[in-house]
Design a protein around this motif. Structure first.
Motif, PDB file in Angstrom:
ATOM      1  N   LEU A   1       0.825  -1.207   0.000  1.00 38.71           N
ATOM      2  CA  LEU A   1       0.000   0.000   0.000  1.00 38.71           C
ATOM      3  C   LEU A   1       0.860   1.258   0.000  1.00 38.71           C
ATOM      4  O   LEU A   1       0.668   2.174  -0.815  1.00 38.71           O
ATOM      5  CB  LEU A   1      -0.922  -0.006   1.214  1.00 38.71           C
ATOM      6  CG  LEU A   1      -1.797   1.232   1.413  1.00 38.71           C
ATOM      7  CD1 LEU A   1      -2.838   1.330   0.305  1.00 38.71           C
ATOM      8  CD2 LEU A   1      -2.467   1.206   2.775  1.00 38.71           C
ATOM      9  N   ILE A   2       1.831   1.301   0.913  1.00 38.86           N
ATOM     10  CA  ILE A   2       2.686   2.483   1.025  1.00 38.86           C
ATOM     11  C   ILE A   2       3.528   2.659  -0.238  1.00 38.86           C
ATOM     12  O   ILE A   2       3.642   3.768  -0.782  1.00 38.86           O
ATOM     13  CB  ILE A   2       3.582   2.367   2.270  1.00 38.86           C
ATOM     14  CG1 ILE A   2       2.740   2.518   3.536  1.00 38.86           C
ATOM     15  CG2 ILE A   2       4.690   3.423   2.253  1.00 38.86           C
ATOM     16  CD1 ILE A   2       3.510   2.327   4.821  1.00 38.86           C
ATOM     17  N   GLY A   3       4.119   1.570  -0.731  1.00 30.17           N
ATOM     18  CA  GLY A   3       4.966   1.670  -1.907  1.00 30.17           C
ATOM     19  C   GLY A   3       4.216   2.146  -3.139  1.00 30.17           C
ATOM     20  O   GLY A   3       4.687   3.036  -3.852  1.00 30.17           O
TER      21      GLY A   3
ATOM     22  N   LEU B   1       9.603   4.195 -16.059  1.00 29.49           N
ATOM     23  CA  LEU B   1       9.581   2.760 -16.326  1.00 29.49           C
ATOM     24  C   LEU B   1       8.433   2.045 -15.619  1.00 29.49           C
ATOM     25  O   LEU B   1       7.901   1.047 -16.130  1.00 29.49           O
ATOM     26  CB  LEU B   1      10.911   2.114 -15.901  1.00 29.49           C
ATOM     27  CG  LEU B   1      12.121   2.343 -16.799  1.00 29.49           C
ATOM     28  CD1 LEU B   1      13.366   1.759 -16.146  1.00 29.49           C
ATOM     29  CD2 LEU B   1      11.898   1.713 -18.177  1.00 29.49           C
ATOM     30  N   ILE B   2       8.040   2.552 -14.420  1.00 35.11           N
ATOM     31  CA  ILE B   2       7.101   1.812 -13.578  1.00 35.11           C
ATOM     32  C   ILE B   2       5.778   2.530 -13.395  1.00 35.11           C
ATOM     33  O   ILE B   2       4.717   1.896 -13.372  1.00 35.11           O
ATOM     34  CB  ILE B   2       7.753   1.543 -12.191  1.00 35.11           C
ATOM     35  CG1 ILE B   2       9.031   0.718 -12.372  1.00 35.11           C
ATOM     36  CG2 ILE B   2       6.791   0.825 -11.262  1.00 35.11           C
ATOM     37  CD1 ILE B   2       9.825   0.529 -11.103  1.00 35.11           C
ATOM     38  N   ILE B   3       5.810   3.861 -13.277  1.00 33.47           N
ATOM     39  CA  ILE B   3       4.613   4.625 -12.946  1.00 33.47           C
ATOM     40  C   ILE B   3       3.999   5.217 -14.210  1.00 33.47           C
ATOM     41  O   ILE B   3       4.697   5.786 -15.045  1.00 33.47           O
ATOM     42  CB  ILE B   3       4.946   5.754 -11.942  1.00 33.47           C
ATOM     43  CG1 ILE B   3       5.708   5.202 -10.733  1.00 33.47           C
ATOM     44  CG2 ILE B   3       3.677   6.450 -11.502  1.00 33.47           C
ATOM     45  CD1 ILE B   3       4.949   4.158  -9.949  1.00 33.47           C
ATOM     46  N   GLY B   4       2.680   5.099 -14.318  1.00 34.97           N
ATOM     47  CA  GLY B   4       1.985   5.700 -15.454  1.00 34.97           C
ATOM     48  C   GLY B   4       1.321   4.665 -16.343  1.00 34.97           C
ATOM     49  O   GLY B   4       1.689   3.478 -16.352  1.00 34.97           O
ATOM     50  N   THR B   5       0.341   5.114 -17.122  1.00 38.12           N
ATOM     51  CA  THR B   5      -0.426   4.199 -17.967  1.00 38.12           C
ATOM     52  C   THR B   5       0.369   3.680 -19.155  1.00 38.12           C
ATOM     53  O   THR B   5       0.019   2.646 -19.734  1.00 38.12           O
ATOM     54  CB  THR B   5      -1.692   4.912 -18.488  1.00 38.12           C
ATOM     55  OG1 THR B   5      -1.309   6.118 -19.167  1.00 38.12           O
ATOM     56  CG2 THR B   5      -2.623   5.257 -17.334  1.00 38.12           C
ATOM     57  N   VAL B   6       1.429   4.372 -19.541  1.00 34.85           N
ATOM     58  CA  VAL B   6       2.238   3.934 -20.679  1.00 34.85           C
ATOM     59  C   VAL B   6       3.592   3.385 -20.245  1.00 34.85           C
ATOM     60  O   VAL B   6       4.446   3.109 -21.095  1.00 34.85           O
ATOM     61  CB  VAL B   6       2.444   5.108 -21.671  1.00 34.85           C
ATOM     62  CG1 VAL B   6       1.116   5.541 -22.259  1.00 34.85           C
ATOM     63  CG2 VAL B   6       3.136   6.295 -20.997  1.00 34.85           C
ATOM     64  N   ALA B   7       3.811   3.211 -18.950  1.00 27.61           N
ATOM     65  CA  ALA B   7       5.091   2.691 -18.450  1.00 27.61           C
ATOM     66  C   ALA B   7       5.244   1.226 -18.850  1.00 27.61           C
ATOM     67  O   ALA B   7       4.299   0.439 -18.734  1.00 27.61           O
ATOM     68  CB  ALA B   7       5.159   2.832 -16.925  1.00 27.61           C
TER      69      ALA B   7
ATOM     70  N   GLN C   1       3.471  -1.857 -10.643  1.00 29.84           N
ATOM     71  CA  GLN C   1       2.659  -0.889  -9.902  1.00 29.84           C
ATOM     72  C   GLN C   1       1.240  -1.401  -9.716  1.00 29.84           C
ATOM     73  O   GLN C   1       0.659  -1.295  -8.629  1.00 29.84           O
ATOM     74  CB  GLN C   1       2.668   0.452 -10.632  1.00 29.84           C
ATOM     75  CG  GLN C   1       1.706   1.498 -10.093  1.00 29.84           C
ATOM     76  CD  GLN C   1       2.192   2.107  -8.790  1.00 29.84           C
ATOM     77  OE1 GLN C   1       3.223   1.725  -8.264  1.00 29.84           O
ATOM     78  NE2 GLN C   1       1.429   3.058  -8.269  1.00 29.84           N
ATOM     79  N   ASP C   2       0.661  -1.975 -10.776  1.00 30.69           N
ATOM     80  CA  ASP C   2      -0.708  -2.482 -10.682  1.00 30.69           C
ATOM     81  C   ASP C   2      -0.803  -3.636  -9.691  1.00 30.69           C
ATOM     82  O   ASP C   2      -1.779  -3.737  -8.935  1.00 30.69           O
ATOM     83  CB  ASP C   2      -1.189  -2.942 -12.067  1.00 30.69           C
ATOM     84  CG  ASP C   2      -1.311  -1.789 -13.052  1.00 30.69           C
ATOM     85  OD1 ASP C   2      -1.408  -0.630 -12.588  1.00 30.69           O
ATOM     86  OD2 ASP C   2      -1.299  -2.032 -14.274  1.00 30.69           O
ATOM     87  N   SER C   3       0.192  -4.510  -9.668  1.00 29.22           N
ATOM     88  CA  SER C   3       0.186  -5.642  -8.736  1.00 29.22           C
ATOM     89  C   SER C   3       0.303  -5.170  -7.294  1.00 29.22           C
ATOM     90  O   SER C   3      -0.396  -5.675  -6.400  1.00 29.22           O
ATOM     91  CB  SER C   3       1.333  -6.600  -9.070  1.00 29.22           C
ATOM     92  OG  SER C   3       1.214  -7.101 -10.383  1.00 29.22           O
ATOM     93  N   LEU C   4       1.177  -4.191  -7.050  1.00 26.81           N
ATOM     94  CA  LEU C   4       1.329  -3.654  -5.699  1.00 26.81           C
ATOM     95  C   LEU C   4       0.061  -2.938  -5.245  1.00 26.81           C
ATOM     96  O   LEU C   4      -0.338  -3.044  -4.080  1.00 26.81           O
ATOM     97  CB  LEU C   4       2.518  -2.691  -5.649  1.00 26.81           C
ATOM     98  CG  LEU C   4       3.905  -3.325  -5.761  1.00 26.81           C
ATOM     99  CD1 LEU C   4       4.984  -2.248  -5.811  1.00 26.81           C
ATOM    100  CD2 LEU C   4       4.169  -4.267  -4.587  1.00 26.81           C
ATOM    101  N   THR C   5      -0.580  -2.230  -6.157  1.00 28.10           N
ATOM    102  CA  THR C   5      -1.830  -1.555  -5.816  1.00 28.10           C
ATOM    103  C   THR C   5      -2.901  -2.565  -5.440  1.00 28.10           C
ATOM    104  O   THR C   5      -3.656  -2.367  -4.476  1.00 28.10           O
ATOM    105  CB  THR C   5      -2.315  -0.697  -6.999  1.00 28.10           C
ATOM    106  OG1 THR C   5      -1.296   0.254  -7.340  1.00 28.10           O
ATOM    107  CG2 THR C   5      -3.588   0.048  -6.650  1.00 28.10           C
TER     108      THR C   5
END
Length: 399
Positions: free
Chosen positions: A55-57, A255-261, A267-271
Motif C-alpha cells: 500500500l505504502i509503496g 519505467l514503472i509509474i503511469g499508464t504507458v510505463a 505498480q498495478d500488482s502492488l496496488t
C-alpha cells in the motif's frame, strides 16, 4: 459545502469503519473463533510484511515528485509535534492522576502515539469519493491524499519505534538495567584516586583523549543495541524509501509509474495487494477490541478511571485544539501551503485514536497489557464521535 453536508461526508468513513470493525469483533467471538488470537497474529503478519508495504509503496511512488516532496516538508515535522505535545499532555495526566509507576510509559504513549495508518487510510478515500466533495476531483484527491497519508504513516512508524519504544522500555520498570548503570556510575566516581605523577600528566591527557573517544564509540554501540533498528526499518519503512527513490528519479518513474510505463504491471500488482491492507487492519482492530471487553482483562487492570478520562481528554480535546493552533499558525507564517487537502491531513493527525501497535509494545515489556486493552476499548469506542466531529470542523476550517 454546507456544515450538514460536511458532517455527512465525515461520518460515512466512520460508519464504514464501525461496520468492518463489528465484523472483526464477531469473527473473534469464542463461539465463532474465526479470528481468534492465533488467526489475528497470522493476519497481522500478512499485513505487516505484505499488505502495508504494498500500500505504502504503490501510493507513495505514484504521488511523490521532487516538487511535492518540497511542498510536504512540514509533514514529518508535524507528526513529530503530535508526539511531543502528546507526551507533554500525557505527563500532565500522570501528575494529576498518579497512576502506578509501571503504567506511566503506557499513559504517555497513548497520548503521544496516534493511529496514523488505519484511520487516515479509511477516512481520506471515503471523503474523496463523496460527490461534490470539499477537495475537488475525486481521483486527484485520492491520489494526493493517500500520498500525504503514507508519508505521515512512514514518519509515525519511525518515531513510534525510536521514541515511543524506548520511552516505554525505560518507564516499564526494568530494574536490572537501571540499577546496574547506577551502581557502575557510583563505583567509578568513588574510586578515582590520583596515582600519576606530575611528569606523566601530559602523556596521560593524550591517553585520556583516546580513552574518551573509545568511551564515545562504546556508548554509540550500546545505544544502537538498545534501539530496535529492525523495527525502525520495518517492511513499510523500506517500501517507503524505495517508493521515494522511484518517485524522485525520473527514468525509474517512467519505467514503472503511469499508464504507458513498460513495467506498469509492477505498480498495478502492488496496488492490488495494497487494497487488502485497510479491510485486514480494520478486522484485526475489531478482534483486538474484544479483548478489552473481557471481564478478566477489566478485573486484572490497575488503570484508574481518572487515568482513562485523562487520556480521552488529552487525545480528543486538548491535542486537536493544539493541532488547530499549530497548523493554522504555520499557514499564517507561510510554512504550509494553502492546499485544503494537505492542511486537512495535517490537522487529522492530531485527532486520531492511539496507535494499535502499543499493545505489541506492552507485550514486549510485560507491563500494562490488560490496561492497554481497556484504554484501547474506550478510546476507539469514542473515536466514532471524535472522528466525525473533528473532521467536520477541519473541513469547514480549511475550505
Amino acid at each position: 459545502m454546507k456544515l450538514l453536508e460536511l458532517f455527512i461526508a465525515s461520518s460515512k468513513p466512520v460508519v464504514e469503519t464501525l461496520l468492518i470493525t463489528s465484523v472483526g469483533f464477531y469473527l473473534a467471538l469464542d463461539t465463532v473463533n474465526l479470528l481468534g488470537h492465533d488467526a489475528r497474529k497470522h493476519l497481522n503478519n500478512i499485513v505487516f510484511y505484505v499488505f502495508s508495504p504494498s500500500l505504502i509503496g504503490s501510493r507513495l511512488a505514484d504521488s511523490v515528485t521532487y516538487e511535492s516532496l518540497v511542498k510536504m516538508w512540514f509533514m514529518p515535522v508535524n507528526v513529530l509535534l503530535t508526539f511531543m505535545i502528546g507526551s507533554l499532555l500525557g505527563w500532565i495526566v500522570i501528575v494529576i492522576t498518579k497512576p502506578p509507576s509501571q503504567l506511566r510509559g503506557l499513559i504517555i504513549s497513548c497520548c503521544a502515539s496516534g493511529n496514523l495508518g488505519t484511520m487516515p487510510l479509511i477516512i481520506i478515500p471515503a471523503i474523496c469519493k463523496e460527490k461534490g466533495g470539499p477537495f475537488g476531483d475525486s481521483e486527484s484527491c485520492e491520489k494526493y491524499g493517500m500520498g500525504y497519508v503514507t508519508l505521515s504513516m512512514t514518519a509515525g512508524t519511525v518515531y513510534s519505534w525510536t521514541y515511543i519504544y524506548n520511552l516505554m522500555r525505560v518507564l516499564s520498570n526494568s530494574p536490572v538495567e537501571t540499577h546496574t548503570h547506577s551502581i557502575e556510575s557510583n563505583y567509578d566516581d568513588s574510586c578515582k584516586v590520583q596515582l600519576i605523577s606530575s611528569k606523566e600528566e601530559e602523556k596521560e591527557e593524550d591517553n585520556h583523549q583516546v580513552g574518551r573517544w573509545e568511551e564515545v564509540k562504546q556508548r554509540v554501540v550500546s545505544l544502537s543495541k538498545k534501539v530496535n533498528l529492525g523495527s525502525i526499518f520495518a517492511p513499510a519503512t523500506i517500501a517507503a524509501i524505495i517508493a521515494l527513490v522511484i518517485g524522485l528519479i525520473t527514468p525509474l518513474r517512467n519505467l514503472i509509474i503511469g499508464t504507458v510505463a513498460p513495467f506498469r504491471v509492477i505498480q498495478d500488482s502492488l496496488t492490488l495487494l495494497g487494497d487488502g491492507a485497510i479491510p485486514a487492519m480494520t478486522l484485526i482492530l475489531g478482534g483486538n477490541l474484544l479483548k478489552g471487553m473481557r471481564r478478566s482483562e477489566v478485573r486484572s487492570s490497575e488503570m484508574k478511571n481518572s487515568c482513562i478520562i485523562g487520556v480521552l481528554v488529552a487525545r480528543y480535546i486538548l491535542l486537536p485544539v493544539s493541532g488547530v493552533l499549530l497548523v493554522r499558525g504555520a499557514y499564517k507564517l507561510d510554512l504550509v501551503t494553502s492546499e485544503p487537502l494537505y492542511q486537512f491531513v495535517l490537522l487529522l493527525q492530531y485527532a486520531v485514536p492511539p496507535a494499535m501497535n502499543l499493545g505489541t509494545k506492552t507485550q514486549l515489556f510485560g507491563a500494562g497489557e490488560s490496561e492497554c486493552s481497556v484504554i484501547m476499548l474506550w478510546t476507539y469506542s469514542l473515536a466514532a464521535v471524535s472522528l466525525t466531529v473533528w473532521p467536520t470542523f477541519f473541513m469547514w476550517l480549511v475550505t
